[in-house]
Write a protein that holds these residues in place. Structure first.
Motif, PDB file in Angstrom:
ATOM      1  N   MET A  59      87.285  52.009  61.023  1.00  0.00           N
ATOM      2  CA  MET A  59      86.066  52.548  61.640  1.00  0.00           C
ATOM      3  C   MET A  59      86.427  53.386  62.859  1.00  0.00           C
ATOM      4  N   ASN A  60      85.644  54.399  63.102  1.00  0.00           N
ATOM      5  CA  ASN A  60      85.831  55.198  64.311  1.00  0.00           C
ATOM      6  C   ASN A  60      84.872  54.708  65.375  1.00  0.00           C
ATOM      7  N   PHE A  61      85.409  53.952  66.318  1.00  0.00           N
ATOM      8  CA  PHE A  61      84.606  53.501  67.443  1.00  0.00           C
ATOM      9  C   PHE A  61      84.787  54.502  68.563  1.00  0.00           C
ATOM     10  N   ALA A  62      83.711  55.013  69.077  1.00  0.00           N
ATOM     11  CA  ALA A  62      83.789  55.908  70.223  1.00  0.00           C
ATOM     12  C   ALA A  62      82.620  55.601  71.139  1.00  0.00           C
ATOM     13  N   ASN A  63      82.869  55.706  72.427  1.00  0.00           N
ATOM     14  CA  ASN A  63      81.787  55.473  73.375  1.00  0.00           C
ATOM     15  C   ASN A  63      80.631  56.400  73.047  1.00  0.00           C
ATOM     16  N   GLY A  64      79.432  55.855  73.047  1.00  0.00           N
ATOM     17  CA  GLY A  64      78.240  56.632  72.756  1.00  0.00           C
ATOM     18  C   GLY A  64      77.852  56.650  71.296  1.00  0.00           C
ATOM     19  N   SER A  65      78.739  56.161  70.406  1.00  0.00           N
ATOM     20  CA  SER A  65      78.398  56.143  68.986  1.00  0.00           C
ATOM     21  C   SER A  65      77.475  54.964  68.691  1.00  0.00           C
ATOM     22  N   GLU A  66      76.614  55.148  67.688  1.00  0.00           N
ATOM     23  CA  GLU A  66      75.696  54.087  67.297  1.00  0.00           C
ATOM     24  C   GLU A  66      76.268  53.322  66.116  1.00  0.00           C
ATOM     25  N   ILE A  67      76.237  52.010  66.223  1.00  0.00           N
ATOM     26  CA  ILE A  67      76.717  51.138  65.153  1.00  0.00           C
ATOM     27  C   ILE A  67      75.626  50.105  64.896  1.00  0.00           C
ATOM     28  N   THR A  68      75.333  49.865  63.626  1.00  0.00           N
ATOM     29  CA  THR A  68      74.352  48.853  63.275  1.00  0.00           C
ATOM     30  C   THR A  68      75.095  47.579  62.877  1.00  0.00           C
ATOM     31  N   ILE A  69      74.723  46.487  63.525  1.00  0.00           N
ATOM     32  CA  ILE A  69      75.288  45.174  63.219  1.00  0.00           C
ATOM     33  C   ILE A  69      74.341  44.509  62.220  1.00  0.00           C
ATOM     34  N   VAL A  70      74.883  44.064  61.086  1.00  0.00           N
ATOM     35  CA  VAL A  70      74.075  43.393  60.073  1.00  0.00           C
ATOM     36  C   VAL A  70      74.674  42.008  59.859  1.00  0.00           C
ATOM     37  N   ALA A  71      73.848  40.978  59.988  1.00  0.00           N
ATOM     38  CA  ALA A  71      74.336  39.613  59.801  1.00  0.00           C
ATOM     39  C   ALA A  71      73.376  38.846  58.904  1.00  0.00           C
ATOM     40  N   ASP A  72      73.950  37.970  58.091  1.00  0.00           N
ATOM     41  CA  ASP A  72      73.154  37.172  57.166  1.00  0.00           C
ATOM     42  C   ASP A  72      73.772  35.783  57.083  1.00  0.00           C
ATOM     43  N   GLY A  73      73.020  34.777  57.519  1.00  0.00           N
ATOM     44  CA  GLY A  73      73.517  33.408  57.446  1.00  0.00           C
ATOM     45  C   GLY A  73      72.858  32.519  58.480  1.00  0.00           C
ATOM     46  N   SER A  74      73.364  31.313  58.581  1.00  0.00           N
ATOM     47  CA  SER A  74      72.731  30.292  59.413  1.00  0.00           C
ATOM     48  C   SER A  74      72.770  30.603  60.905  1.00  0.00           C
ATOM     49  N   ASP A  75      73.783  31.349  61.343  1.00  0.00           N
ATOM     50  CA  ASP A  75      73.901  31.665  62.771  1.00  0.00           C
ATOM     51  C   ASP A  75      73.890  33.177  63.004  1.00  0.00           C
ATOM     52  N   GLU A  76      73.111  33.884  62.170  1.00  0.00           N
ATOM     53  CA  GLU A  76      73.099  35.345  62.209  1.00  0.00           C
ATOM     54  C   GLU A  76      72.659  35.903  63.563  1.00  0.00           C
ATOM     55  N   LYS A  77      71.646  35.300  64.184  1.00  0.00           N
ATOM     56  CA  LYS A  77      71.168  35.823  65.462  1.00  0.00           C
ATOM     57  C   LYS A  77      72.253  35.704  66.527  1.00  0.00           C
ATOM     58  N   GLU A  78      72.918  34.559  66.576  1.00  0.00           N
ATOM     59  CA  GLU A  78      73.990  34.352  67.547  1.00  0.00           C
ATOM     60  C   GLU A  78      75.128  35.336  67.318  1.00  0.00           C
ATOM     61  N   ALA A  79      75.457  35.580  66.054  1.00  0.00           N
ATOM     62  CA  ALA A  79      76.536  36.522  65.729  1.00  0.00           C
ATOM     63  C   ALA A  79      76.179  37.934  66.196  1.00  0.00           C
ATOM     64  N   VAL A  80      74.968  38.376  65.889  1.00  0.00           N
ATOM     65  CA  VAL A  80      74.534  39.721  66.303  1.00  0.00           C
ATOM     66  C   VAL A  80      74.534  39.830  67.823  1.00  0.00           C
ATOM     67  N   ASP A  81      74.004  38.816  68.499  1.00  0.00           N
ATOM     68  CA  ASP A  81      73.956  38.844  69.960  1.00  0.00           C
ATOM     69  C   ASP A  81      75.351  38.927  70.572  1.00  0.00           C
ATOM     70  N   ALA A  82      76.298  38.161  70.031  1.00  0.00           N
ATOM     71  CA  ALA A  82      77.662  38.147  70.572  1.00  0.00           C
ATOM     72  C   ALA A  82      78.354  39.488  70.353  1.00  0.00           C
ATOM     73  N   ILE A  83      78.185  40.074  69.172  1.00  0.00           N
ATOM     74  CA  ILE A  83      78.829  41.358  68.895  1.00  0.00           C
ATOM     75  C   ILE A  83      78.178  42.462  69.714  1.00  0.00           C
ATOM     76  N   GLU A  84      76.856  42.406  69.850  1.00  0.00           N
ATOM     77  CA  GLU A  84      76.171  43.389  70.691  1.00  0.00           C
ATOM     78  C   GLU A  84      76.690  43.314  72.128  1.00  0.00           C
ATOM     79  N   ALA A  85      76.840  42.105  72.643  1.00  0.00           N
ATOM     80  CA  ALA A  85      77.338  41.928  74.009  1.00  0.00           C
ATOM     81  C   ALA A  85      78.754  42.484  74.143  1.00  0.00           C
ATOM     82  N   TYR A  86      79.593  42.258  73.141  1.00  0.00           N
ATOM     83  CA  TYR A  86      80.976  42.746  73.203  1.00  0.00           C
ATOM     84  C   TYR A  86      81.036  44.269  73.120  1.00  0.00           C
ATOM     85  N   LEU A  87      80.320  44.843  72.172  1.00  0.00           N
ATOM     86  CA  LEU A  87      80.356  46.308  72.007  1.00  0.00           C
ATOM     87  C   LEU A  87      79.738  47.037  73.189  1.00  0.00           C
TER      88      LEU A  87
END
Length: 92
Positions: A59-87
């Protein structure tokens, strides 16, 4: 009332890395791997398993680029929140 089985997705703006640098990508895979949910990152026409180091390196990660996080499972909200915080953090 039982929780419906629906995946969640959230678009974030990357503000923590330039090109797909090894260390930030490796840490991102570690963050995603802490969760049971299936986690993918989507950008353009690419949908990559966030727990796959090889996929994430493509993947090409660059500052200012938009990335959509998609999660499916029992802890999906926590996973999305953690990745959003990291990115979204300034990790320079």
């Amino acid at each position: 009332m039982p929780k419906e089985d629906v995946m969640i997705e959230k678009t974030v703006v990357v503000s923590m890395m330039g090109e797909a640098e090894e260390r930030p990508v490796a840490v991102l895979v570690q963050v995603a791997s802490q969760y049971e949910s299936r986690v993918h990152l989507v950008t353009g026409d690419k949908k990559i398993n966030a727990k796959s180091i090889m996929g994430m390196m493509s993947m090409n990660f660059a500052n200012g680029s938009e990335i959509t996080i998609v999660a499916d499972g029992s802890d999906e909200k926590e996973a999305v929140d953690a990745i959003e915080a990291y990115l979204g953090k300034d990790n320079q």
